[in-house]
Write a protein that holds these residues in place. Sequence first.
Motif, PDB file in Angstrom:
ATOM      1  N   LEU A  73      -6.842   5.568   3.879  1.00  0.00           N
ATOM      2  CA  LEU A  73      -7.133   6.099   2.331  1.00  0.00           C
ATOM      3  C   LEU A  73      -6.474   5.317   1.677  1.00  0.00           C
ATOM      4  N   ALA A  74      -5.289   4.885   1.588  1.00  0.00           N
ATOM      5  CA  ALA A  74      -4.702   3.934   0.802  1.00  0.00           C
ATOM      6  C   ALA A  74      -5.529   2.561   0.697  1.00  0.00           C
ATOM      7  N   VAL A  75      -5.590   2.080   1.672  1.00  0.00           N
ATOM      8  CA  VAL A  75      -6.365   0.865   1.687  1.00  0.00           C
ATOM      9  C   VAL A  75      -7.870   0.644   1.256  1.00  0.00           C
ATOM     10  N   THR A  76      -8.486   1.702   1.514  1.00  0.00           N
ATOM     11  CA  THR A  76      -9.923   1.799   0.933  1.00  0.00           C
ATOM     12  C   THR A  76      -9.949   2.153  -0.429  1.00  0.00           C
ATOM     13  N   ARG A  77      -9.010   2.924  -0.826  1.00  0.00           N
ATOM     14  CA  ARG A  77      -8.854   3.412  -2.243  1.00  0.00           C
ATOM     15  C   ARG A  77      -8.735   2.110  -3.125  1.00  0.00           C
ATOM     16  N   GLN A  78      -7.594   1.239  -2.713  1.00  0.00           N
ATOM     17  CA  GLN A  78      -7.529   0.147  -3.542  1.00  0.00           C
ATOM     18  C   GLN A  78      -8.635  -0.899  -3.542  1.00  0.00           C
ATOM     19  N   ALA A  79      -9.389  -0.942  -2.256  1.00  0.00           N
ATOM     20  CA  ALA A  79     -10.332  -1.874  -2.144  1.00  0.00           C
ATOM     21  C   ALA A  79     -11.436  -1.312  -2.937  1.00  0.00           C
ATOM     22  N   LEU A  80     -11.522  -0.261  -2.985  1.00  0.00           N
ATOM     23  CA  LEU A  80     -12.831   0.376  -3.977  1.00  0.00           C
ATOM     24  C   LEU A  80     -12.287   0.032  -5.613  1.00  0.00           C
ATOM     25  N   ALA A  81     -11.297   0.356  -5.808  1.00  0.00           N
ATOM     26  CA  ALA A  81     -10.950   0.204  -6.924  1.00  0.00           C
ATOM     27  C   ALA A  81     -10.897  -1.333  -7.602  1.00  0.00           C
ATOM     28  N   ARG A  82     -10.497  -2.135  -6.554  1.00  0.00           N
ATOM     29  CA  ARG A  82     -10.737  -3.572  -6.873  1.00  0.00           C
ATOM     30  C   ARG A  82     -12.142  -3.821  -7.147  1.00  0.00           C
ATOM     31  N   ALA A  83     -13.076  -3.442  -6.431  1.00  0.00           N
ATOM     32  CA  ALA A  83     -14.665  -3.443  -6.503  1.00  0.00           C
ATOM     33  C   ALA A  83     -15.147  -3.013  -7.914  1.00  0.00           C
ATOM     34  N   ARG A  84     -14.555  -1.625  -8.119  1.00  0.00           N
ATOM     35  CA  ARG A  84     -15.119  -1.340  -9.391  1.00  0.00           C
ATOM     36  C   ARG A  84     -14.639  -2.142 -10.518  1.00  0.00           C
ATOM     37  N   GLU A  85     -13.374  -2.593 -10.632  1.00  0.00           N
ATOM     38  CA  GLU A  85     -12.879  -3.319 -11.681  1.00  0.00           C
ATOM     39  C   GLU A  85     -13.470  -4.662 -11.754  1.00  0.00           C
ATOM     40  N   GLY A  86     -14.383  -4.921 -10.879  1.00  0.00           N
ATOM     41  CA  GLY A  86     -15.154  -6.568 -11.176  1.00  0.00           C
ATOM     42  C   GLY A  86     -14.485  -7.361 -10.245  1.00  0.00           C
ATOM     43  N   SER A  87     -13.532  -7.122  -9.309  1.00  0.00           N
ATOM     44  CA  SER A  87     -12.881  -8.195  -8.622  1.00  0.00           C
ATOM     45  C   SER A  87     -13.409  -8.479  -7.216  1.00  0.00           C
ATOM     46  N   TYR A 101       0.921  -1.073   0.162  1.00  0.00           N
ATOM     47  CA  TYR A 101      -0.031  -0.135  -0.057  1.00  0.00           C
ATOM     48  C   TYR A 101       0.859   1.091   0.211  1.00  0.00           C
ATOM     49  N   ASP A 102       1.289   1.802  -1.063  1.00  0.00           N
ATOM     50  CA  ASP A 102       1.802   2.984  -1.283  1.00  0.00           C
ATOM     51  C   ASP A 102       1.018   3.906  -1.326  1.00  0.00           C
ATOM     52  N   LEU A 103       1.287   5.339  -1.073  1.00  0.00           N
ATOM     53  CA  LEU A 103       0.461   6.411  -1.207  1.00  0.00           C
ATOM     54  C   LEU A 103       1.243   7.396  -1.585  1.00  0.00           C
ATOM     55  N   GLU A 104       0.991   8.019  -2.924  1.00  0.00           N
ATOM     56  CA  GLU A 104       1.638   9.162  -3.300  1.00  0.00           C
ATOM     57  C   GLU A 104       0.682  10.315  -2.866  1.00  0.00           C
ATOM     58  N   ILE A 105       1.120  11.235  -2.034  1.00  0.00           N
ATOM     59  CA  ILE A 105       0.316  12.126  -1.706  1.00  0.00           C
ATOM     60  C   ILE A 105       1.173  13.446  -1.172  1.00  0.00           C
ATOM     61  N   SER A 106       0.475  14.618  -1.741  1.00  0.00           N
ATOM     62  CA  SER A 106       1.283  16.031  -1.547  1.00  0.00           C
ATOM     63  C   SER A 106       1.101  16.451  -0.094  1.00  0.00           C
ATOM     64  N   ASP A 107       1.723  17.431   0.216  1.00  0.00           N
ATOM     65  CA  ASP A 107       1.820  18.135   1.529  1.00  0.00           C
ATOM     66  C   ASP A 107       0.084  18.906   1.467  1.00  0.00           C
ATOM     67  N   GLU A 108      -0.396  19.557   0.368  1.00  0.00           N
ATOM     68  CA  GLU A 108      -1.756  20.034   0.425  1.00  0.00           C
ATOM     69  C   GLU A 108      -2.630  18.975   0.823  1.00  0.00           C
ATOM     70  N   GLU A 109      -2.580  17.838   0.061  1.00  0.00           N
ATOM     71  CA  GLU A 109      -3.655  16.878   0.410  1.00  0.00           C
ATOM     72  C   GLU A 109      -3.555  16.523   2.023  1.00  0.00           C
TER      73      GLU A 109
END
Lengths: 469, 366
Positions: free
Chosen positions: B235-249, B31-39
């Motif tokens: 944020l990283a884990v749920t993003r990945q889980a949501l992406a997985r759901a959306r792509e049909g996995s 679970y890598d997360l690219e995130i800016s200071d602003e975010e």
Amino acid sequence: MPTYRDFSLPDLGEGLTEGEILSWLVKEGDAVALNQPIVEIETAKAAVEIPSPYAGVVTKLHHAEGETVDVGSPIISFDTDPAGAAAPDDAPTIQGGDLVPSEPGIVGSPAPTAGGEEKISVLVGTGPKSGKLTRRARKPAAAAAAAPARQPARVSAAAVGARAAKLVGEVRVLAKPPVRKLARELGVDLRVIVGSGHNGTVTRADVEAAASPGRALAEPPTLAAVPSQALDFDPATREQRIPIKGVRKATAAAMVASAFTAPHVTEFVTVDVTPTMDLASRLRSHPDFEGVKVSPLLLVARALLLAVRRHPMINSSWDDAAQEIVVKDYVNLGIAAATPRGLIVPNIKDADSLSMPQLAAALESLVAVARDGRTAPADMQHGTITITNVGVFGVDGGTPILNPGESAILCFGAVREQPWVHEGAIAIRKVTQFALSFDHRIVDGQLGSEFLADVAGMLADPWQLVSWS
Amino acid sequence: MTEALRPQPSEGPEFVQLLTPEGERVAHPDYDLEISDEEIRGLYRDLLMVRRIDTEATALQRQGELGLWASLLGQEAAQVGAGRALTASDFAFPTYREHGVAFCKGVDPVTLLGLFRGTSQGGWDPYQNGFGLYTIVIGSQTLHATGYAMGLQRDGGDGAAMAFFGDGASSQGDVNEAFVWASVFNAPVVFFCQNNQWAISEPLEKQTRIPLYRRAQGFGFPGVRVDGNDVLAVLAVTRQALARAREGSGPTLVEAWTYRMGAHTTSDDPTRYRLAAELETWKLKDPIERVKAHLSRSGGADATFFAEVDTAADELAAHLRAGCLALPDPDPITLFDNVYAEGSSLLDEEREQCAAYLASFAAAGH
């Protein structure tokens, strides 16, 4: 202009009807900020801090600490615009704390009205079931229908009858809708009728009787509910009057019942407990007792439990109704505990079946729970014999009063270093006094003496704790 | 067996953490997360706002303005992390404690208060923000979410559903049924469990013998445990889980390991069943302090920023208070309005009786 606001005790936990003021965190004259904690309230569910609903200056605390206040009753007043100069008395019709829902059955505060008048409702969540809600006024047919007396300001003053103005506790009227209708038609004020139905429900017959000429009005139940303001010291009489309630009231009732039911006898013995104190310190370093407190009280309790085994009659109760003496084959060992709320006597169930480390842990937990005020009612019931450890207060002994329903109570005095004849010479020894009060209906002098001598003997020579185990 | 008694997350890969309680960024292989200071500043602002909403609502309850409030204190990171992972096309199915998710989904916090003030039986349009109504029944929303996800699947929608629930709900039949359906139908749903260690007064060890996230394996989909007090990791884990759901996995179970710092609700007294020492250890893992520490240390934010956020939070609290006091009282007779979609003759009769009864009183204040 200064603006005065009352704040009434809200229902803090879904259906509560009252709360006790544990402590005020502000005093009259203090400036407070919005949401600054002002008071700690204990309800049946929890002790909570209430944050101030206003920014301003505290003008009045309506109740002293320790008083129990009904939900909906004003507890504090504020001046939310202290820059003004008028005194509170110049504003007699403060609308704060209004208990009359603006819409039937709905509670909550509407927005401030255009006239600057803000209704402060504090009863969200209480619902009509609380019984503390002031009833709404009936239609004009009931001419005397009075305003909710505690909050007369909201209802127009003209509608407030002189009688109602004197009311301090609300009167909750139970009556079915057809009976209400009848009362309205006959011009009868339901609140002044003493209902003859179930739970005081006003019946059709009650209303008809009330409507007939020549009847005397029943006085509504009122003044008894006035909360006492007398907690404070009165310099005129130099006396302080403290309401009798709570643990103090329960203690008094139990002591009177015990003292005037069971004929008490108290015997004393003074004993050298040096070997017991040595044993206690050795037990402390034993692995079995790691993490538990080993106190002299533990060994006294153990000795008492063993003595009970030798003299079962001491662990009994007098059943006057059945004309029987109930001898118990179990020992629920009570320990009198001084707590912030007063004396309570929780007991250790089946203490005779516990190992020493278990007994030590049970004693420690019982005392800790009691000091925190968390003792459950069940832990205070069905005791069979009690120890009161007055020694912790530095006194030598006393004549304890039996816990009601029990036949003996052992008083454990302070352990002091004293000159004592030991092995034929004067030595400095650790000495204490035990007193045993017992119910002479059950326990004669011989039994009481033997029991006390056994307890003392075991503590003078703790080897007996082993031999009698 | 020791694990079953009180499963303690370790620092190993099974416990996803990207920001330590001390505010140090750490890496995780999956679970890598690219995130800016602003975010990160944005997340800090969310966390603080959400806590302020909670504090003010608790105060309003103590002041008699709300009948009840379910505090989220301590769970801000779990809710903001998951809430910010959700996109506009995703639909959240909350319990009654998801005030932080509501905030991220753009629901005005004032509208949350209607239910707790007794002026509304819901308060908002679920479709407007993709945020369902608060569900008081424990765990039933996991079935709603699964059904919604299966609908998305059939309609060809591009979103996913996220069901929120707690450790207590994990024992409910509904939740386990939802797991079965979601698994078998490969539904695009994320089961987001905030394990706050206590189901009112019932501790976690009375809910489970194994770590909750491992239950997913038995149902046939992945489970992951994340530091629920670490907003970046959530944020990283749920993003990945949501992406997985959306792509049909298919579904994922996310167990956010967190702690309910306050009472279950304002009617509860946690000191009767919890040890103070436990609370103290969790105070050291505060979800907001670690972000503040990170931003301060990395130079991502300065004192001016923190002061601005504090001011904005106070303004939000004032908005919440004023909005709460201005919530309109409904007419009591409207009680009958939403029982049946098409009415019922019995209900009509009862409505008339109630109206007659209400009419037997004078209008208040006159």
